[in-house]
Design a protein around this motif. Structure first.
Motif, PDB file in Angstrom:
ATOM      1  N   GLU A 184      23.268  51.721  20.630  1.00  0.00           N
ATOM      2  CA  GLU A 184      23.328  52.062  19.200  1.00  0.00           C
ATOM      3  C   GLU A 184      24.445  53.077  18.989  1.00  0.00           C
ATOM      4  O   GLU A 184      24.498  54.097  19.666  1.00  0.00           O
ATOM      5  N   ASP A 185      25.356  52.786  18.070  1.00  0.00           N
ATOM      6  CA  ASP A 185      26.480  53.694  17.859  1.00  0.00           C
ATOM      7  C   ASP A 185      26.158  54.819  16.872  1.00  0.00           C
ATOM      8  O   ASP A 185      26.835  55.840  16.857  1.00  0.00           O
ATOM      9  N   ASP A 197      21.711  47.157  19.030  1.00  0.00           N
ATOM     10  CA  ASP A 197      22.238  47.152  17.667  1.00  0.00           C
ATOM     11  C   ASP A 197      23.246  46.006  17.561  1.00  0.00           C
ATOM     12  O   ASP A 197      23.886  45.636  18.548  1.00  0.00           O
ATOM     13  N   MET A 216      25.853  45.697  14.949  1.00  0.00           N
ATOM     14  CA  MET A 216      27.176  46.151  14.537  1.00  0.00           C
ATOM     15  C   MET A 216      27.586  47.318  15.424  1.00  0.00           C
ATOM     16  O   MET A 216      27.173  48.451  15.194  1.00  0.00           O
TER      17      MET A 216
HETATM   18 CA    CA Z   1      25.834  50.076  14.346  1.00  0.00          CA
END
Ligand code: CA
Length: 235
Positions: free
Chosen positions: A13-14, A57, A59
């Protein structure tokens, strides 16, 4: 809760807030958590370590979650994957599942719901670790080492290929297995277009052996456009 103490989870997850929130929550519930902040880091970590579960995630910077999932499954990775998607579109979710994800949850999600899904998925996939030589597959008893199965009281001989197929399904209950994934797992090589038919023929033959009514299979079911699923109704 301490029953998750031995379970390792990779959180990809960014978004720092979400990632750290997930880490704190999962660690509180006894999981051992590793974090990846982008697709490239996730790819590296997965190539180096094994996990019981991946939260992915979609994206992501550098490599998208969809791409990662597809390439992991193509490479034979069987780790359960839950996709974290901000996209509420039904189409995106189906794409994720077709790429080999086991489940998805739409952001914003409740942590309790996520935990319930993680635990459900771990329960579904944990027989993978305990499949030995002798086990029950649907309504039949299988002895993989002896290449034998007992189908409604009668002993039948299975080929090594059929034994490998049974073993793979038994280790991956209630998960849609694409022909591609099955081919890679059993034949140990990448599938070409011709082999789609090979897989179907082997499944048909196996059903003839182990299903009470091969036309209406109860053990290895077809999932239209996606592959096959072994429906396991155990504990
Ligand atoms: Ca993301």
């Amino acid at each position: 809760m301490s029953n998750n103490e031995n379970n390792t989870v990779l959180v990809v997850e960014d978004e720092p807030k979400i990632r750290m929130g997930l880490r704190d929550f999962l660690e509180f519930h006894g999981f051992s958590v590793t974090e990846a902040v982008d697709g490239l880091e996730a790819e590296r970590i997965v190539s180096e370590s094994k996990f019981d579960m991946i939260l992915l995630d979609l994206m992501l910077p550098k490599i998208s979650g969809e791409q990662l999932c597809a390439s992991w499954r193509k490479g034979g990775l069987t780790t359960p994957i839950i996709m974290l998607t901000a996209k509420g579109l039904e189409r995106e979710k189906i794409t994720g599942l077709n790429l080999g994800a086991d489940d998805y949850i739409t952001k914003p999600f409740s942590l309790e719901e996520l935990l319930a899904r993680i635990n459900a998925l771990l329960r579904r996939t944990s027989p993978a670790r305990s499949v030995g030589s002798k086990f029950t597959f649907g309504q039949i008893e299988v002895d993989i080492a002896a290449l034998k199965a007992v189908v409604s009281g009668k002993e039948v001989q299975v080929s090594t290929r059929q034994a490998d197929i049974i073993q793979f399904f038994a280790a991956n209950p209630n998960r849609v297995i694409s022909r591609d994934e099955l081919y890679q797992a059993v034949w140990k090589e990448s599938m070409t277009d011709i082999e789609t038919r090979t897989v179907d023929m082997h499944i048909a033959k196996l059903r003839g052996l182990i299903e009470n009514d091969p036309a209406h299979p109860q053990m290895i079911k077809t999932v239209r456009g996606a592959g096959y699923v072994y429906q396991f109704q155990g504990c």
